[in-house]
Structures are given as C-alpha cells and as structure tokens.
Write a protein that holds these residues in place. Structure first.
Motif, PDB file in Angstrom:
ATOM      1  N   ALA A 117       0.902  -1.169   0.071  1.00  0.00           N
ATOM      2  CA  ALA A 117       0.064   0.102   0.009  1.00  0.00           C
ATOM      3  C   ALA A 117       0.855   1.166  -0.079  1.00  0.00           C
ATOM      4  O   ALA A 117       0.663   2.053  -0.590  1.00  0.00           O
ATOM      5  CB  ALA A 117      -0.892  -0.121   1.168  1.00  0.00           C
ATOM      6  N   ARG A 312      -1.048  -5.015  -5.870  1.00  0.00           N
ATOM      7  CA  ARG A 312      -1.883  -4.016  -6.039  1.00  0.00           C
ATOM      8  C   ARG A 312      -2.867  -4.406  -7.002  1.00  0.00           C
ATOM      9  O   ARG A 312      -3.941  -3.890  -6.937  1.00  0.00           O
ATOM     10  CB  ARG A 312      -0.883  -2.808  -6.698  1.00  0.00           C
ATOM     11  CG  ARG A 312      -0.006  -2.170  -5.580  1.00  0.00           C
ATOM     12  CD  ARG A 312       0.887  -1.265  -6.168  1.00  0.00           C
ATOM     13  NE  ARG A 312       1.721  -0.967  -5.055  1.00  0.00           N
ATOM     14  CZ  ARG A 312       3.051  -0.479  -5.047  1.00  0.00           C
ATOM     15  NH1 ARG A 312       3.512  -0.114  -6.221  1.00  0.00           N
ATOM     16  NH2 ARG A 312       3.790  -0.019  -4.117  1.00  0.00           N
ATOM     17  N   LYS A 313      -2.580  -5.200  -7.920  1.00  0.00           N
ATOM     18  CA  LYS A 313      -3.532  -5.815  -8.724  1.00  0.00           C
ATOM     19  C   LYS A 313      -4.668  -6.494  -8.229  1.00  0.00           C
ATOM     20  O   LYS A 313      -5.877  -6.378  -8.452  1.00  0.00           O
ATOM     21  CB  LYS A 313      -2.934  -6.731  -9.815  1.00  0.00           C
ATOM     22  CG  LYS A 313      -3.929  -7.244 -11.009  1.00  0.00           C
ATOM     23  CD  LYS A 313      -3.258  -8.027 -12.181  1.00  0.00           C
ATOM     24  CE  LYS A 313      -4.088  -8.535 -13.236  1.00  0.00           C
ATOM     25  NZ  LYS A 313      -5.160  -9.364 -12.736  1.00  0.00           N
ATOM     26  N   GLY A 316      -6.870  -4.124  -6.064  1.00  0.00           N
ATOM     27  CA  GLY A 316      -7.763  -3.326  -6.968  1.00  0.00           C
ATOM     28  C   GLY A 316      -8.928  -4.132  -7.324  1.00  0.00           C
ATOM     29  O   GLY A 316     -10.000  -3.637  -7.587  1.00  0.00           O
ATOM     30  N   GLU A 317      -8.556  -5.735  -7.521  1.00  0.00           N
ATOM     31  CA  GLU A 317      -9.692  -6.371  -8.009  1.00  0.00           C
ATOM     32  C   GLU A 317     -10.732  -6.888  -6.832  1.00  0.00           C
ATOM     33  O   GLU A 317     -12.024  -7.429  -7.124  1.00  0.00           O
ATOM     34  CB  GLU A 317      -9.313  -7.541  -8.809  1.00  0.00           C
ATOM     35  CG  GLU A 317      -8.419  -7.005 -10.164  1.00  0.00           C
ATOM     36  CD  GLU A 317      -7.836  -8.531 -10.629  1.00  0.00           C
ATOM     37  OE1 GLU A 317      -7.786  -9.362 -10.032  1.00  0.00           O
ATOM     38  OE2 GLU A 317      -7.357  -8.280 -11.891  1.00  0.00           O
ATOM     39  N   ALA A 324     -11.454   0.054  -0.560  1.00  0.00           N
ATOM     40  CA  ALA A 324     -11.124   0.235  -1.807  1.00  0.00           C
ATOM     41  C   ALA A 324     -10.899   1.625  -2.310  1.00  0.00           C
ATOM     42  O   ALA A 324      -9.672   2.064  -2.735  1.00  0.00           O
ATOM     43  CB  ALA A 324     -12.196  -0.163  -2.933  1.00  0.00           C
ATOM     44  N   ALA A 325     -11.642   2.304  -1.711  1.00  0.00           N
ATOM     45  CA  ALA A 325     -11.487   3.972  -1.816  1.00  0.00           C
ATOM     46  C   ALA A 325     -10.298   4.407  -1.154  1.00  0.00           C
ATOM     47  O   ALA A 325      -9.359   5.283  -1.543  1.00  0.00           O
ATOM     48  CB  ALA A 325     -12.490   4.789  -1.357  1.00  0.00           C
ATOM     49  N   PHE A 327      -7.455   2.492  -0.306  1.00  0.00           N
ATOM     50  CA  PHE A 327      -6.305   2.027  -0.887  1.00  0.00           C
ATOM     51  C   PHE A 327      -6.114   2.910  -2.308  1.00  0.00           C
ATOM     52  O   PHE A 327      -4.774   3.103  -2.269  1.00  0.00           O
ATOM     53  CB  PHE A 327      -6.535   0.412  -1.232  1.00  0.00           C
ATOM     54  CG  PHE A 327      -5.410  -0.387  -1.526  1.00  0.00           C
ATOM     55  CD1 PHE A 327      -4.454  -0.744  -0.942  1.00  0.00           C
ATOM     56  CD2 PHE A 327      -4.776  -0.198  -3.146  1.00  0.00           C
ATOM     57  CE1 PHE A 327      -3.301  -1.432  -1.213  1.00  0.00           C
ATOM     58  CE2 PHE A 327      -3.828  -0.682  -3.601  1.00  0.00           C
ATOM     59  CZ  PHE A 327      -3.021  -1.473  -2.629  1.00  0.00           C
ATOM     60  N   LYS A 328      -6.982   3.248  -3.177  1.00  0.00           N
ATOM     61  CA  LYS A 328      -6.690   4.067  -4.071  1.00  0.00           C
ATOM     62  C   LYS A 328      -6.213   5.394  -3.649  1.00  0.00           C
ATOM     63  O   LYS A 328      -5.147   5.921  -4.416  1.00  0.00           O
ATOM     64  CB  LYS A 328      -7.852   4.244  -4.861  1.00  0.00           C
ATOM     65  CG  LYS A 328      -7.880   4.906  -6.214  1.00  0.00           C
ATOM     66  CD  LYS A 328      -9.095   4.924  -6.810  1.00  0.00           C
ATOM     67  CE  LYS A 328      -9.098   5.450  -8.235  1.00  0.00           C
ATOM     68  NZ  LYS A 328     -10.378   5.849  -9.078  1.00  0.00           N
ATOM     69  N   THR A 329      -6.677   5.950  -2.735  1.00  0.00           N
ATOM     70  CA  THR A 329      -6.180   7.024  -2.251  1.00  0.00           C
ATOM     71  C   THR A 329      -4.705   7.078  -1.615  1.00  0.00           C
ATOM     72  O   THR A 329      -3.835   8.050  -2.003  1.00  0.00           O
ATOM     73  CB  THR A 329      -7.142   7.802  -1.120  1.00  0.00           C
ATOM     74  OG1 THR A 329      -8.273   7.983  -1.486  1.00  0.00           O
ATOM     75  CG2 THR A 329      -6.558   9.125  -0.501  1.00  0.00           C
ATOM     76  N   ARG A 331      -2.473   5.167  -2.634  1.00  0.00           N
ATOM     77  CA  ARG A 331      -1.557   4.855  -3.955  1.00  0.00           C
ATOM     78  C   ARG A 331      -1.404   6.361  -4.669  1.00  0.00           C
ATOM     79  O   ARG A 331      -0.273   6.636  -5.284  1.00  0.00           O
ATOM     80  CB  ARG A 331      -2.158   3.801  -4.757  1.00  0.00           C
ATOM     81  CG  ARG A 331      -2.093   2.393  -4.477  1.00  0.00           C
ATOM     82  CD  ARG A 331      -0.782   2.008  -3.671  1.00  0.00           C
ATOM     83  NE  ARG A 331       0.278   2.333  -4.680  1.00  0.00           N
ATOM     84  CZ  ARG A 331       1.563   2.812  -4.463  1.00  0.00           C
ATOM     85  NH1 ARG A 331       1.949   2.771  -3.101  1.00  0.00           N
ATOM     86  NH2 ARG A 331       2.516   2.976  -5.220  1.00  0.00           N
ATOM     87  N   SER A 332      -2.743   7.005  -4.569  1.00  0.00           N
ATOM     88  CA  SER A 332      -2.561   8.400  -5.354  1.00  0.00           C
ATOM     89  C   SER A 332      -1.495   9.420  -4.707  1.00  0.00           C
ATOM     90  O   SER A 332      -1.224  10.394  -5.222  1.00  0.00           O
ATOM     91  CB  SER A 332      -3.912   9.003  -5.436  1.00  0.00           C
ATOM     92  OG  SER A 332      -4.395   9.659  -4.089  1.00  0.00           O
TER      93      SER A 332
END
Length: 335
Positions: A117, A312-313, A316-317, A324-325, A327-329, A331-332
């Motif tokens: 992460a 990360r794949k 993501g799935e 999910a939100a 984890f995406k944040t 990574r951003s």
C-alpha cells in the motif's frame, strides 16, 4: 481519573505491576496528578519500548504539568485484542496497536497494513499527516471512542525461508506463516503465498520442526525471536510498510487540560522520528552482523516490482467500498 487497568488486577506476575497500575486512581500523594497507563506487546529491548512508550513517558514525566505516564510493555496488560478492548472501555488509557488489529473495530483502517500500500515510511507519514489521514483518524474516533495520536514506523516486513524468495513464483509450494488476521491473510493471497496461521509464540518451534517453511516479519523481530537460527535465507521483499498506531481512550484524553493534551501529543509525535531511527539502526546493525558471519544469507536482488504489481492488482480487484477507496487514495499519494 482513568480507571485501574483491568489486566493489572489479573496479572499473575506480581505485585510490582499491580502497585504501579493502581496508581491511575490517584490517592492524592502525587498532588492529584493524572496518571495514564501506556502499554504495548514488545519486550523492554524492542525499539517500540525503549525508543517508544518509555521515551514518551520520560518526555511527559519530565514536565511539571500534572500528568504522569506509566508504561506496561511485553503484553503485561494482555494481548493486542484484549488491550484494545480495555482502551475502548477506559480500563487502559493508551496503547500501541497495528492497524490490522484495529480493523476489527473499524475495517477501513486495516488498509494501512496491506501489502505494498505504501512505498515506505516517508510515504506512510506523508499520507498520515495529510488531509486524507486526518479524515481517517476522525472516522476511526467516531467509530471506536478512541483517538489516534500518531503513527510510528515498525519496519519493512520481509520473508524468511530455507531458500531465496526473489519473485512471487518462488513462494509456490511453501507453507508461509502469516499472523492470523484477515488483513494479513489477504496479504498472503495478494503476493501469491500459501498462508499458514501459527501463533507468534509457537513460530520458532514450528520453523524448527518444519511444520511451516517460512514466515515474514521486520528484521529486528526476526533477530529478537532468533528466527535466523532456523531459517537459512532472509529475502528483502519489503512487502509491507509496518506501522503502529498510538491510541488513547477519548474520555482519558478529555480529562486532560489543553496544556496537558498539547504536551502529550507533542511527546508522542516527537517520538516518531527517534523511534524510526531506532528501528532503522537496529535493522542496519543486524543485517551487518548477518552479512559478516555469512548466515543467514541476505537476498537483496528481489524483484519488488513483480511483488508490488501482483499485490496492487489483487487489491484493485478484490477490495470494496471504503477499503477500496482508501487503498486508491493511499496509492495516489505515493511519491
């Protein structure tokens, strides 16, 4: 005043812990000072004790502000699950907890412990100190009645086995021990490992008897538990940026004056840098010793990108909703 820690009353070890724990209920002999109990699960020699809770206690206790911090390392007041329950009830004031353990009370926070992460401690701290981190802390407080004061670095987690692990395919057929929590077991799937849940206290013997083939932990923990005696290779996968959250019961926090709150917050946050230095210094020293004697073999040519891409794949799935939100944040915010 904060209540006497429940586990202090039950401790079979002795009178010394009982006596110090009971001081949270002030007798007046200390001039009415507030006494906060601060616990963790680590030995006296671990950085999270000597450069962690004891450093906080020294910083606070050295000021004449009417607050005393008493420390209880080495799971004196119970295991992680038990202690956080005690923090929520107010029987324990402060604790050091991994986000995976806290995820049982507020699932999104477990994302902090997910494989790859974060890109390392700098990324962890940048996220935690930013707007997204502040939002996570606020939601956690609302859900649990406890406040996160700060995050401390625990070290990068690496694999050990009796063979090198350079790429995900090298995990095939290996029974790898992971902590028995939903987040860690998901981490195993994410990097392609077959997880086996073994109690931490049984880890050395399980490796020695070869009922499991390998495990994962930060370097200082591997050395502290002498796992290098029963594993030939340490592969520097760095698959998780280990962190620990410093939590305090909200009512215990509110009983402090603004001056006392400021001093406690400063002590915990100032300790973050020194604690990281302790962790990294221990890691460097241990790796140097291992390299010097030639065992265990340090595997540095690990394809971390292959592991990270796979993890990360997977997340993501498979993550949904708030996890999910988040984890995406995270990574951003990666550098």
């Amino acid at each position: 005043m904060p209540k006497t820690p429940r586990k202090t009353l039950l401790a079979l070890t002795a009178t010394a812990v009982l006596a110090s724990g009971c001081s949270a209920m002030n007798s007046g002999d200390d001039g009415g000072d507030v006494t906060l109990s601060f616990a963790n699960s680590y030995t006296d020699n671990h950085p999270h004790t000597r450069c962690g809770i004891k450093a906080v206690a020294d910083a606070v206790n050295g000021q004449d502000i009417g607050v005393k911090v008493e420390t209880f390392p080495n799971s004196q007041l119970g295991n992680d699950d038990t202690r956080f329950t005690s923090v929520r009830s107010g029987d324990l004031d402060m604790d050091v907890q991994g986000s995976s353990a806290l995820a049982g009370s507020y699932a999104p926070i477990g994302v902090l412990d997910m494989a790859y992460a974060f890109n390392g401690p700098d990324h962890l701290f940048t996220f935690f100190d930013g707007q997204e981190g502040a939002g996570l802390k606020a939601e956690f407080a609302k859900a649990t009645g406890t406040r996160v004061l700060d995050v401390w670095y625990f070290g990068m987690r690496h694999f050990t086995a009796n063979k090198p692990i350079r790429k995900p395919e090298d995990l095939k057929g290996l029974r790898m021990r992971f902590p028995d929590s939903k987040i860690y077991l998901e981490n195993a799937k994410a990097v392609g490992a077959t997880p086996t849940a073994v109690a931490f206290e049984e880890l050395y013997l399980s490796l020695q008897r070869k009922t499991i083939d390998g495990q994962e932990n930060p370097i200082p923990t591997i050395a502290e538990k002498s796992l290098d005696e029963v594993q030939t290779h340490v592969s520097l996968t760095g698959h998780q940026t280990g962190s620990q959250l410093i939590v305090i019961n909200e009512e215990s926090w509110k009983k402090l004056s603004p001056e006392q709150q400021k001093a406690l917050q400063k002590a915990v946050s100032d300790t973050r840098t020194a604690n990281r230095k302790c962790i990294e210094a221990d890691e460097a020293k241990i790796l140097a010793e291992w390299k010097s004697k030639g065992e265990p073999t340090i595997v540095e040519d690990v394809d971390r990108n292959a592991f990270a891409d796979k993890a990360r794949k997977y997340f993501g799935e498979n993550l949904e909703g708030e996890q999910a939100a988040l984890f995406k944040t995270i990574r951003s915010t990666a550098p």
